[in-house]
Design an enzyme around this catalytic site. Structure first.
Site, mmCIF file in Angstrom:
data_model
loop_
_atom_site.group_PDB
_atom_site.id
_atom_site.type_symbol
_atom_site.label_atom_id
_atom_site.label_comp_id
_atom_site.label_asym_id
_atom_site.label_seq_id
_atom_site.Cartn_x
_atom_site.Cartn_y
_atom_site.Cartn_z
ATOM 1 N N LYS A 95 0.830 -1.216 0.000
ATOM 2 C CA LYS A 95 0.000 0.000 0.000
ATOM 3 C C LYS A 95 0.863 1.264 0.000
ATOM 4 C CE LYS A 95 -3.644 -2.208 2.765
ATOM 5 N NZ LYS A 95 -4.761 -2.570 1.917
ATOM 6 N N GLU B 100 -2.239 7.221 8.156
ATOM 7 C CA GLU B 100 -3.047 8.192 7.411
ATOM 8 C C GLU B 100 -4.185 8.713 8.258
ATOM 9 O OE1 GLU B 100 -4.000 5.801 3.921
ATOM 10 O OE2 GLU B 100 -5.890 5.191 4.818
ATOM 11 N N HIS C 131 -14.100 -4.109 8.763
ATOM 12 C CA HIS C 131 -13.479 -3.651 7.516
ATOM 13 C C HIS C 131 -13.665 -4.635 6.372
ATOM 14 C CE1 HIS C 131 -11.788 -0.431 9.809
ATOM 15 N NE2 HIS C 131 -11.095 -1.248 10.571
ATOM 16 N N ARG D 288 -7.170 -7.791 -9.455
ATOM 17 C CA ARG D 288 -7.860 -9.059 -9.734
ATOM 18 C C ARG D 288 -9.328 -8.754 -9.955
ATOM 19 N NH1 ARG D 288 -10.412 -9.146 -4.702
ATOM 20 N NH2 ARG D 288 -9.107 -8.342 -3.046
HETATM 21 P P1 ADP Z 1 -7.757 -4.047 2.756
HETATM 22 O O1 ADP Z 1 -6.526 -4.314 1.976
HETATM 23 O O2 ADP Z 1 -7.800 -4.811 4.008
HETATM 24 O O3 ADP Z 1 -8.980 -4.151 1.909
HETATM 25 P P2 ADP Z 1 -8.142 -1.149 2.659
HETATM 26 O O4 ADP Z 1 -7.036 -0.170 2.672
HETATM 27 O O5 ADP Z 1 -8.832 -1.377 1.373
HETATM 28 O O6 ADP Z 1 -7.603 -2.516 3.243
HETATM 29 O O7 ADP Z 1 -9.207 -0.701 3.764
HETATM 30 C C1 ADP Z 1 -10.269 -1.559 4.138
HETATM 31 C C2 ADP Z 1 -11.380 -0.745 4.792
HETATM 32 O O8 ADP Z 1 -10.907 -0.013 5.938
HETATM 33 C C3 ADP Z 1 -12.000 0.312 3.918
HETATM 34 O O9 ADP Z 1 -12.984 -0.196 3.057
HETATM 35 C C4 ADP Z 1 -12.557 1.286 4.938
HETATM 36 O O10 ADP Z 1 -13.765 0.800 5.464
HETATM 37 C C5 ADP Z 1 -11.536 1.253 6.046
HETATM 38 N N1 ADP Z 1 -10.536 2.319 5.888
HETATM 39 C C6 ADP Z 1 -9.408 2.262 5.160
HETATM 40 N N2 ADP Z 1 -8.719 3.410 5.201
HETATM 41 C C7 ADP Z 1 -9.424 4.242 5.998
HETATM 42 C C8 ADP Z 1 -9.231 5.597 6.470
HETATM 43 N N3 ADP Z 1 -8.162 6.302 6.137
HETATM 44 N N4 ADP Z 1 -10.163 6.125 7.280
HETATM 45 C C9 ADP Z 1 -11.254 5.404 7.659
HETATM 46 N N5 ADP Z 1 -11.478 4.127 7.264
HETATM 47 C C10 ADP Z 1 -10.588 3.546 6.448
HETATM 48 P P1 ADP Z 2 -11.129 -6.683 -0.570
HETATM 49 O O1 ADP Z 2 -11.813 -6.984 0.709
HETATM 50 O O2 ADP Z 2 -9.689 -7.049 -0.590
HETATM 51 O O3 ADP Z 2 -11.349 -5.290 -1.066
HETATM 52 P P2 ADP Z 2 -13.007 -8.562 -1.731
HETATM 53 O O4 ADP Z 2 -14.040 -8.100 -0.816
HETATM 54 O O5 ADP Z 2 -13.289 -8.689 -3.183
HETATM 55 O O6 ADP Z 2 -11.752 -7.597 -1.689
HETATM 56 O O7 ADP Z 2 -12.511 -9.945 -1.114
HETATM 57 C C1 ADP Z 2 -11.539 -10.724 -1.692
HETATM 58 C C2 ADP Z 2 -10.633 -11.235 -0.626
HETATM 59 O O8 ADP Z 2 -11.386 -12.069 0.276
HETATM 60 C C3 ADP Z 2 -9.555 -12.088 -1.167
HETATM 61 O O9 ADP Z 2 -8.375 -11.380 -1.406
HETATM 62 C C4 ADP Z 2 -9.376 -13.127 -0.076
HETATM 63 O O10 ADP Z 2 -8.487 -12.681 0.919
HETATM 64 C C5 ADP Z 2 -10.724 -13.271 0.542
HETATM 65 N N1 ADP Z 2 -11.553 -14.366 0.016
HETATM 66 C C6 ADP Z 2 -12.876 -14.283 -0.100
HETATM 67 N N2 ADP Z 2 -13.380 -15.429 -0.551
HETATM 68 C C7 ADP Z 2 -12.370 -16.277 -0.757
HETATM 69 C C8 ADP Z 2 -12.272 -17.625 -1.247
HETATM 70 N N3 ADP Z 2 -13.327 -18.330 -1.619
HETATM 71 N N4 ADP Z 2 -11.066 -18.153 -1.318
HETATM 72 C C9 ADP Z 2 -10.001 -17.458 -0.952
HETATM 73 N N5 ADP Z 2 -10.027 -16.204 -0.515
HETATM 74 C C10 ADP Z 2 -11.204 -15.598 -0.397
#
Ligand code: ADP
Ligand code: ADP
Ligand code: MG
Length: 664
Positions: free
Chosen positions: A116, A200, A235, A295
């Site tokens: 990230k 952040e 989250h 993806r």
């Molecule tokens: P991941 O790789 O686990 O998906 P993300 O960076 O996409 O991590 O963040 C997952 C979730 O965490 C976001 O969808 C949001 O709900 C929350 N989040 C992320 N960054 C922030 C932020 N700066 N402030 C508030 N909530 C956040």
């Molecule tokens: P994110 O939360 O990263 O924004 P998604 O909500 O699309 O993205 O969720 C995808 C993530 O959830 C994958 O990267 C994996 O970690 C997990 N995941 C969900 N379902 C599966 C599955 N059937 N097999 C493996 N991993 C899964």
């Protein structure tokens, strides 16, 4: 186009990819672990290769075996689905080296977006707006704390290598910073093997809005509108929809163009998602880049529903070297779509995943094409076992309507007809979320579930009288079915002179309850629950369906009987009610505390408990079948189940110990 592809995944996404391949006349190869030998995705493919033991590390993550399977079966390309190897640049690279097409972006793009912090540096240079924060290389606690002060509390510490909602800590004040940093670094090191973090601004009540992008090998890019994934727990996404309610066309375009700039900056090819966090203030909405998922995403069907496009088909075409099938101007938003993730988990117990057998798995009428009013993507069938090895997501329910209101109504109606028995699911919880004031009026932000918790948890949508009436009706229907409707052979309490009464004992929501059924002179039925008599009538409407009338109320319900437990599904929600067999209760004396023995020789049908469960006196523990009758074995006292000594289906001798109970 490819003649044959290998699908390096399982569950719903493997089935979904197989469906598109079939439509395009591409042969498919499944891979499967031991636990998945009989899985739906194996049946959905033309060929299948076993790749190892059940834990993902020994099968779905063993990429050398997967590449070998592709080689051996002559698959020209590998679709990684999501999760598992989908964002593994070494795997993408190994595919390329083996001369197999990886259906996804180049390894370099995965790597560029993989961390990230580094991705943010890249996005900064590409002019994509970022959440104010520090995403540089320095990691000393004092320095990061000073950065947090500069940004202003509250802040969010994020593992740079994080994903799936893991490795994040919100920090309210400077005093809490060091401890939160240390714990975030520990989690990052153990979960992702990399303890670097970024800091952040913690956006208050933000929305999560992401843009679907696509690139091809000819330098073309486009964006396929947005998805609002703000409804989250821990989250992690729960409900996703497209388009995002209230997003202005101008902001939509700005976000789309920023997302394409992000994709272009890393030479992206194929399907990807750029996630933004959106701050809502008096002044309006501002968006900031969060991360790019390199993806196909779980929630891609809502984009398919509003565009009418098959994104997996696009992935295959792009991977085969074709240009993007459409141009940006040709894309239109049609209606509104919402996806609900149906998971094997218990929302009432902190969303703990649950495992077991899908004894009942009945779905609402649905289609699988992109613009269907109701679409279901799933990876399981009735009778399947949900093992503890993989994700808890069983199915995705996607609805599409002309408006959000229409989509919402379809979603609630479809959830009401999604019936699962055998393990806990979030279906009833999803119904409460969909009906909550915030969701219904599209006040979406990541705090929705917390804000609405009083309306979402601990709900009892089915009353005791209705549940009791359902159980009684199911019993009578079963008896009529067994005995025929001839009044002279009826043994159900019917008398030709005067009313007859019949008592029922239940357990409902952990409490004992009783009901009395009165056969009236005129042939009618009256049910008394808690001293309140109500006329009862019912007509079967199918194998498990009942058109039930209780007093003035009329309900179309479905009852699945599993041993002594009736699982009742109504328009308002679902409940389970346990019938306590009065005769079996009379036999309680047979069981000394701690030893629970079979009151008769017979077959053990099922256990209603598992080792480790705490039980109350009178609670149903097991069901035995003897002489074509089922008998419930109830707990003689409060206690804890120490061990189950037989398995369902076993023949048991009279007096044999069925399970061991530790009594208080
Ligand atoms: P991941 O790789 O686990 O998906 P993300 O960076 O996409 O991590 O963040 C997952 C979730 O965490 C976001 O969808 C949001 O709900 C929350 N989040 C992320 N960054 C922030 C932020 N700066 N402030 C508030 N909530 C956040
Ligand atoms: P994110 O939360 O990263 O924004 P998604 O909500 O699309 O993205 O969720 C995808 C993530 O959830 C994958 O990267 C994996 O970690 C997990 N995941 C969900 N379902 C599966 C599955 N059937 N097999 C493996 N991993 C899964
Ligand atoms: Mg994310």
């Amino acid at each position: 186009m490819f003649q044959k592809i290998l699908i390096a995944n399982r569950g719903e996404i493997a089935c979904r990819v197989a469906a598109t391949a079939r439509r395009l006349a591409i042969r498919t190869v499944a891979v499967y672990s031991e636990a998945d030998a009989g899985a739906k995705h194996v049946a959905a493919c033309d060929e299948a290769v076993a790749i190892g033991a059940s834990p993902p590390r020994e099968s779905y993550l063993r990429w050398e075996r997967i590449i070998e399977a592709a080689r051996r079966t002559g698959a020209q390309a590998i679709h990684p689905g999501y999760g598992f190897l989908s964002e593994n640049e070494d795997f993408a690279q190994a595919c390329a080296e083996a001369g197999i097409v990886f259906i996804g972006p180049p390894a370099s793009a995965i790597q560029a977006m993989g961390l990230k912090a580094e991705a943010k540096q890249l996005m900064e240079r590409a002019g994509v707006p970022l959440v104010p924060g520090y995403h540089g290389a320095r990691q000393e606690p004092a320095f990061l704390r000073a950065e947090a002060e500069r940004i202003g509390f509250p802040v969010l510490i994020k593992a740079s290598a994080g994903g799936g909602g893991k490795g994040m800590r919100a920090v309210e004040s400077a005093a809490d910073f060091d401890a939160a940093l240390a714990s975030c670094q520990r989690e990052a090191a153990s979960s992702f093997g990399d303890d670097s973090v970024l800091v952040e601004k913690y956006v208050q009540r933000p929305r999560h809005i992401e843009i679907q992008v696509f690139g091809d090998r000819h330098g073309n890019y486009l964006w396929l509108f947005e998805r609002d994934c703000s409804v989250q727990r821990r989250h992690q996404k729960v409900l996703e929809e497209a388009p995002a309610p209230g997003l202005s066309p101008a902001l939509r375009r700005q976000m789309g163009e920023a997302a394409v700039a992000a994709a272009r900056a890393v030479g992206y090819v194929g399907a990807g998602t750029v996630e933004f966090i959106v701050e809502q203030s008096e002044a309006g909405m501002s968006f900031f880049f969060m991360e790019m998922n390199t993806r196909l995403q779980v929630e891609h069907p809502v984009t398919e529903a509003i565009t009418g496009l098959d994104l997996v088909e696009w992935q295959l075409r792009v991977a085969a070297g074709e240009p993007l099938p459409l141009s940006q101007d040709a894309l239109r938003i049609d209606g509104h779509a919402i996806e609900a993730r149906i998971c094997a988990e218990n929302p009432e117990n902190d969303f703990l995943p649950s495992t077991g057998t899908l004894q009942v798995y009945r779905k609402p009428p649905a289609a699988s094409f992109e613009r269907a009013p109701v679409r279901i993507d799933d990876g399981v069938r009735e009778g399947d076992t949900v093992s503890p090895f993989y994700d808890s997501m069983l199915a995705k329910l996607i609805v599409h309507g002309a408006t959000r209101e229409e989509a919402l109504a379809r979603l609630d109606a479809a959830l009401a007809r999604f019936h699962v028995v055998g393990l806990s699911t979030n279906v009833q919880f999803l119904r409460q979320v969909v009906r909550s004031d915030s969701f219904a009026t599209a006040r979406l932000d990541t705090a929705l579930i917390a804000r609405e918790r009083d309306a979402l948890f601990g709900q009892h949508p089915v009353s005791l009288p209705l549940a009791a009436a359902a159980a009684v009706a199911a019993t009578l229907r079963e008896e009529q079915h067994l005995q025929g409707a001839d009044p002279f052979s009826r043994r159900d309490g019917w008398r030709s002179h005067g009313p007859a009464r019949r008592r029922f004992a239940f357990e409902f929501e952990g409490e004992p309850a009783g009901a009395e059924l009165v056969y009236e002179h005129g042939g009618g039925l009256r049910l008394e629950v808690g001293g309140n008599p109500l006329a009862l009538a019912f007509d079967p409407t199918g194998e498990h369906g009942l058109d039930l009338r209780l007093g003035d109320a009329r309900e179309r319900i479905t009852v699945y009987t599993q041993g002594e437990v009736d699982h009742v599904f109504t328009d308002q929600g679902a409940a389970a009610i346990v019938s306590l067999d009065l005769l079996a209760h009379a036999g309680e004396g047979h069981a000394e505390a701690g030893r629970l023995t079979a009151p008769m020789p017979g077959k053990l049908v099922s256990f209603a408990v598992r080792a480790g469960d705490t039980v109350r006196k009178g609670q149903a523990l097991a069901v035995m079948e003897a002489m074509k009758m089922e008998h419930t074995i109830a707990a003689p006292a409060d206690g804890t189940v120490a061990e189950l000594l037989y398995a369902p289906g076993d023949q048991v001798a009279e007096g044999a110990e069925l399970l061991r109970l530790t009594t208080a």
